[in-house]
Design an enzyme around this catalytic site. Structure first.
Site, mmCIF file in Angstrom:
data_model
loop_
_atom_site.group_PDB
_atom_site.id
_atom_site.type_symbol
_atom_site.label_atom_id
_atom_site.label_comp_id
_atom_site.label_asym_id
_atom_site.label_seq_id
_atom_site.Cartn_x
_atom_site.Cartn_y
_atom_site.Cartn_z
ATOM 1 N N GLY A 7 -8.157 12.818 -25.404
ATOM 2 C CA GLY A 7 -9.745 12.971 -25.563
ATOM 3 C C GLY A 7 -10.147 11.628 -24.956
ATOM 4 O O GLY A 7 -9.363 10.445 -24.950
ATOM 5 N N GLN A 66 -15.741 4.917 -22.851
ATOM 6 C CA GLN A 66 -14.714 4.000 -22.786
ATOM 7 C C GLN A 66 -14.106 3.700 -21.388
ATOM 8 O O GLN A 66 -13.434 2.724 -21.118
ATOM 9 C CB GLN A 66 -13.470 4.841 -23.349
ATOM 10 C CG GLN A 66 -13.524 5.085 -24.847
ATOM 11 C CD GLN A 66 -12.290 6.093 -25.276
ATOM 12 O OE1 GLN A 66 -12.527 7.168 -25.280
ATOM 13 N NE2 GLN A 66 -11.213 5.407 -25.608
ATOM 14 N N CYS A 124 -5.915 5.126 -29.691
ATOM 15 C CA CYS A 124 -7.193 5.224 -29.063
ATOM 16 C C CYS A 124 -6.807 4.378 -27.684
ATOM 17 O O CYS A 124 -6.203 3.237 -27.553
ATOM 18 C CB CYS A 124 -8.400 4.584 -30.021
ATOM 19 S SG CYS A 124 -9.819 4.459 -28.880
ATOM 20 N N LEU A 125 -7.364 4.975 -26.679
ATOM 21 C CA LEU A 125 -6.965 4.364 -25.258
ATOM 22 C C LEU A 125 -7.947 2.814 -25.093
ATOM 23 O O LEU A 125 -7.387 2.256 -24.047
ATOM 24 C CB LEU A 125 -7.482 5.265 -23.985
ATOM 25 C CG LEU A 125 -6.727 6.576 -24.151
ATOM 26 C CD1 LEU A 125 -7.090 7.514 -22.939
ATOM 27 C CD2 LEU A 125 -5.040 6.545 -24.205
ATOM 28 N N HIS A 139 -13.300 11.797 -33.525
ATOM 29 C CA HIS A 139 -12.894 10.332 -33.029
ATOM 30 C C HIS A 139 -13.845 10.178 -31.804
ATOM 31 O O HIS A 139 -14.358 9.083 -31.515
ATOM 32 C CB HIS A 139 -11.398 10.344 -32.579
ATOM 33 C CG HIS A 139 -10.932 9.329 -31.813
ATOM 34 N ND1 HIS A 139 -9.774 8.530 -32.372
ATOM 35 C CD2 HIS A 139 -11.019 8.739 -30.481
ATOM 36 C CE1 HIS A 139 -9.794 7.345 -31.624
ATOM 37 N NE2 HIS A 139 -10.383 7.489 -30.538
ATOM 38 N N GLU A 140 -13.928 11.155 -30.976
ATOM 39 C CA GLU A 140 -14.832 11.020 -29.747
ATOM 40 C C GLU A 140 -16.192 10.978 -30.057
ATOM 41 O O GLU A 140 -17.036 10.103 -29.344
ATOM 42 C CB GLU A 140 -14.538 12.010 -28.575
ATOM 43 C CG GLU A 140 -13.119 12.191 -28.277
ATOM 44 C CD GLU A 140 -12.403 11.140 -27.773
ATOM 45 O OE1 GLU A 140 -13.079 10.178 -27.431
ATOM 46 O OE2 GLU A 140 -11.110 10.648 -28.095
ATOM 47 N N HIS A 152 -16.947 7.418 -31.020
ATOM 48 C CA HIS A 152 -17.021 6.558 -29.752
ATOM 49 C C HIS A 152 -18.411 6.334 -29.257
ATOM 50 O O HIS A 152 -19.007 5.425 -28.901
ATOM 51 C CB HIS A 152 -16.240 6.795 -28.664
ATOM 52 C CG HIS A 152 -14.662 6.443 -28.609
ATOM 53 N ND1 HIS A 152 -14.344 5.113 -28.775
ATOM 54 C CD2 HIS A 152 -13.511 6.896 -28.759
ATOM 55 C CE1 HIS A 152 -13.188 4.878 -28.693
ATOM 56 N NE2 HIS A 152 -12.475 6.053 -28.589
#
Ligand code: NI
Length: 196
Positions: free
Chosen positions: A46, A51, A93-94, A135-136, A139
Protein backbone atom coordinates in the site's frame (compact mmCIF):
# COMPACT_ATOMS: atom_id res chain seq x y z
CA UNK A 1 5.71 17.52 -12.52
CA UNK A 2 9.00 15.99 -11.51
CA UNK A 3 8.95 12.25 -10.93
CA UNK A 4 7.72 11.12 -7.53
CA UNK A 5 10.02 9.96 -4.75
CA UNK A 6 9.41 8.36 -1.37
CA UNK A 7 9.96 10.79 1.49
CA UNK A 8 11.25 9.19 4.67
CA UNK A 9 10.12 9.83 8.23
CA UNK A 10 10.16 12.46 9.77
CA UNK A 11 9.45 14.54 6.63
CA UNK A 12 6.72 17.08 7.59
CA UNK A 13 4.43 16.10 4.69
CA UNK A 14 3.97 12.73 6.43
CA UNK A 15 2.33 14.69 9.27
CA UNK A 16 -0.03 16.64 7.01
CA UNK A 17 -3.74 15.80 7.19
CA UNK A 18 -4.68 15.52 3.52
CA UNK A 19 -7.78 17.24 2.14
CA UNK A 20 -10.40 15.46 -0.02
CA UNK A 21 -9.87 15.49 -3.77
CA UNK A 22 -12.50 17.19 -5.92
CA UNK A 23 -10.94 16.69 -9.35
CA UNK A 24 -8.96 13.98 -11.10
CA UNK A 25 -7.00 14.87 -14.22
CA UNK A 26 -4.59 13.03 -16.50
CA UNK A 27 -1.60 14.28 -14.54
CA UNK A 28 -3.05 12.81 -11.34
CA UNK A 29 -3.75 9.50 -13.12
CA UNK A 30 -0.13 9.42 -14.28
CA UNK A 31 1.05 10.09 -10.72
CA UNK A 32 -1.14 7.23 -9.45
CA UNK A 33 0.52 4.90 -12.01
CA UNK A 34 3.88 6.09 -10.71
CA UNK A 35 2.77 5.42 -7.12
CA UNK A 36 2.10 1.77 -8.04
CA UNK A 37 5.55 1.50 -9.63
CA UNK A 38 7.21 2.90 -6.50
CA UNK A 39 5.15 0.60 -4.28
CA UNK A 40 6.31 -2.46 -6.25
CA UNK A 41 9.91 -1.27 -6.44
CA UNK A 42 10.12 -1.09 -2.64
CA UNK A 43 8.00 -4.21 -2.09
CA UNK A 44 5.06 -2.53 -0.43
CA UNK A 45 1.39 -3.52 -0.45
CA UNK A 46 0.00 0.00 0.00
CA UNK A 47 1.15 3.57 -0.57
CA UNK A 48 -0.51 6.80 0.52
CA UNK A 49 -0.08 9.88 -1.67
CA UNK A 50 1.62 11.95 1.03
CA UNK A 51 4.39 9.30 1.23
CA UNK A 52 5.53 10.60 -2.16
CA UNK A 53 5.03 14.23 -1.12
CA UNK A 54 1.52 14.47 -2.65
CA UNK A 55 -0.58 15.58 0.30
CA UNK A 56 -4.00 14.78 -1.18
CA UNK A 57 -6.53 12.20 -0.02
CA UNK A 58 -5.83 8.99 -1.90
CA UNK A 59 -3.90 5.77 -1.58
CA UNK A 60 -3.10 2.76 -3.74
CA UNK A 61 -2.92 -0.87 -2.64
CA UNK A 62 -2.28 -4.36 -3.90
CA UNK A 63 -2.45 -6.95 -1.08
CA UNK A 64 -0.49 -9.49 -3.17
CA UNK A 65 2.37 -6.99 -3.63
CA UNK A 66 2.69 -8.49 -7.10
CA UNK A 67 1.98 -6.45 -10.22
CA UNK A 68 1.20 -9.61 -12.20
CA UNK A 69 -1.19 -10.96 -9.61
CA UNK A 70 -3.21 -7.94 -8.45
CA UNK A 71 -5.72 -6.72 -7.59
CA UNK A 72 -4.59 -3.11 -7.99
CA UNK A 73 -6.84 -0.78 -6.04
CA UNK A 74 -7.06 3.02 -5.87
CA UNK A 75 -9.00 4.59 -2.99
CA UNK A 76 -9.87 8.28 -3.41
CA UNK A 77 -11.31 10.12 -0.37
CA UNK A 78 -11.54 6.94 1.74
CA UNK A 79 -13.71 6.97 4.86
CA UNK A 80 -13.60 4.10 7.35
CA UNK A 81 -16.55 3.18 9.55
CA UNK A 82 -17.95 0.27 11.57
CA UNK A 83 -14.56 -1.02 12.72
CA UNK A 84 -15.05 -4.35 14.52
CA UNK A 85 -12.87 -6.67 16.55
CA UNK A 86 -9.12 -6.35 17.11
CA UNK A 87 -6.13 -8.13 15.67
CA UNK A 88 -2.38 -7.85 16.27
CA UNK A 89 0.03 -8.29 13.38
CA UNK A 90 3.41 -7.06 12.22
CA UNK A 91 3.52 -3.96 10.04
CA UNK A 92 6.20 -2.07 8.22
CA UNK A 93 6.09 1.17 6.26
CA UNK A 94 7.90 2.49 3.17
CA UNK A 95 8.42 5.76 5.06
CA UNK A 96 10.41 3.91 7.75
CA UNK A 97 12.15 1.14 5.80
CA UNK A 98 13.59 -1.65 7.91
CA UNK A 99 11.36 -1.09 10.93
CA UNK A 100 8.66 -3.61 11.80
CA UNK A 101 6.40 -3.87 14.82
CA UNK A 102 3.18 -5.44 16.03
CA UNK A 103 0.22 -3.09 15.61
CA UNK A 104 -3.30 -3.52 16.96
CA UNK A 105 -5.99 -2.82 14.36
CA UNK A 106 -9.68 -3.55 13.82
CA UNK A 107 -10.30 -6.93 12.24
CA UNK A 108 -12.99 -5.70 9.90
CA UNK A 109 -14.38 -2.37 8.77
CA UNK A 110 -16.50 -0.63 6.18
CA UNK A 111 -14.74 1.45 3.55
CA UNK A 112 -16.36 4.12 1.45
CA UNK A 113 -14.25 5.68 -1.31
CA UNK A 114 -14.08 6.37 -5.04
CA UNK A 115 -12.03 4.49 -7.58
CA UNK A 116 -10.03 6.31 -10.25
CA UNK A 117 -12.93 6.26 -12.76
CA UNK A 118 -15.27 7.82 -10.17
CA UNK A 119 -17.10 4.60 -9.21
CA UNK A 120 -18.20 4.57 -5.57
CA UNK A 121 -16.70 1.83 -3.43
CA UNK A 122 -18.74 0.87 -0.39
CA UNK A 123 -17.83 -2.47 1.04
CA UNK A 124 -16.98 -4.40 4.16
CA UNK A 125 -13.44 -5.77 4.29
CA UNK A 126 -11.49 -7.86 6.77
CA UNK A 127 -8.09 -9.50 7.24
CA UNK A 128 -4.98 -8.18 5.52
CA UNK A 129 -6.82 -5.68 3.29
CA UNK A 130 -8.57 -4.19 6.34
CA UNK A 131 -5.13 -3.73 7.94
CA UNK A 132 -3.68 -2.09 4.82
CA UNK A 133 -6.65 0.29 4.62
CA UNK A 134 -6.29 1.34 8.28
CA UNK A 135 -2.54 1.89 7.86
CA UNK A 136 -3.00 3.99 4.69
CA UNK A 137 -5.93 6.05 5.97
CA UNK A 138 -3.77 6.83 9.01
CA UNK A 139 -1.13 8.20 6.59
CA UNK A 140 -3.73 10.51 5.04
CA UNK A 141 -4.44 11.85 8.55
CA UNK A 142 -0.73 12.37 9.24
CA UNK A 143 -0.50 9.31 11.51
CA UNK A 144 2.26 6.68 11.29
CA UNK A 145 2.18 3.11 12.60
CA UNK A 146 4.92 3.95 15.12
CA UNK A 147 2.41 6.36 16.76
CA UNK A 148 0.20 3.39 17.57
CA UNK A 149 2.75 1.32 19.48
CA UNK A 150 2.77 0.78 23.22
CA UNK A 151 5.95 1.96 25.00
CA UNK A 152 6.91 -1.66 25.47
CA UNK A 153 6.80 -2.41 21.74
CA UNK A 154 8.34 0.92 20.76
CA UNK A 155 11.33 0.74 23.12
CA UNK A 156 13.34 -1.91 21.21
CA UNK A 157 13.00 0.06 17.93
CA UNK A 158 13.51 3.55 19.37
CA UNK A 159 17.17 3.65 18.27
CA UNK A 160 16.17 2.83 14.70
CA UNK A 161 13.54 5.59 14.78
CA UNK A 162 16.13 8.05 16.15
CA UNK A 163 18.45 7.20 13.25
CA UNK A 164 15.80 8.37 10.78
CA UNK A 165 15.39 11.59 12.77
CA UNK A 166 19.13 12.30 12.86
CA UNK A 167 19.60 11.60 9.18
CA UNK A 168 16.67 13.88 8.35
CA UNK A 169 18.16 16.66 10.49
CA UNK A 170 21.48 16.49 8.68
CA UNK A 171 19.87 16.38 5.23
CA UNK A 172 17.77 19.37 6.16
CA UNK A 173 20.84 21.30 7.30
CA UNK A 174 22.53 20.54 3.99
CA UNK A 175 19.53 22.05 2.18
CA UNK A 176 18.51 18.75 0.57
CA UNK A 177 15.09 18.98 2.27
CA UNK A 178 13.16 22.23 1.75
CA UNK A 179 12.20 24.44 4.70
CA UNK A 180 8.80 24.06 6.40
CA UNK A 181 7.69 27.25 4.64
CA UNK A 182 8.66 25.99 1.19
CA UNK A 183 6.90 22.68 1.91
CA UNK A 184 3.77 24.53 3.02
CA UNK A 185 3.75 26.43 -0.27
CA UNK A 186 4.03 23.14 -2.21
CA UNK A 187 1.09 21.74 -0.25
CA UNK A 188 -1.07 24.80 -0.88
CA UNK A 189 -0.31 24.67 -4.59
CA UNK A 190 -1.31 21.02 -4.83
CA UNK A 191 -4.48 21.60 -2.78
CA UNK A 192 -5.42 24.50 -5.05
CA UNK A 193 -5.13 22.17 -8.03
CA UNK A 194 -6.95 19.09 -6.69
CA UNK A 195 -8.86 19.94 -3.51
CA UNK A 196 -10.47 23.38 -3.84
NI1 NI B 1 3.12 3.25 5.65
Amino acid sequence: MASLKLIPYPHPTLRHRSKPIVRVDQELKDMIDEMFEIMYEFRGVGLAANQVNLPIRLFVANPSGDKEEGPEMVFINPVISKGKGTADAEEGCLSLPGINAQVKRNKSLNINAYSMDGTEINTEVDGFLARIIQHEVDHLDGVLFIDRLSDEIRRPISDQIAKFENSFESRRKSGEIPSDEALRDQILELEKKYCL
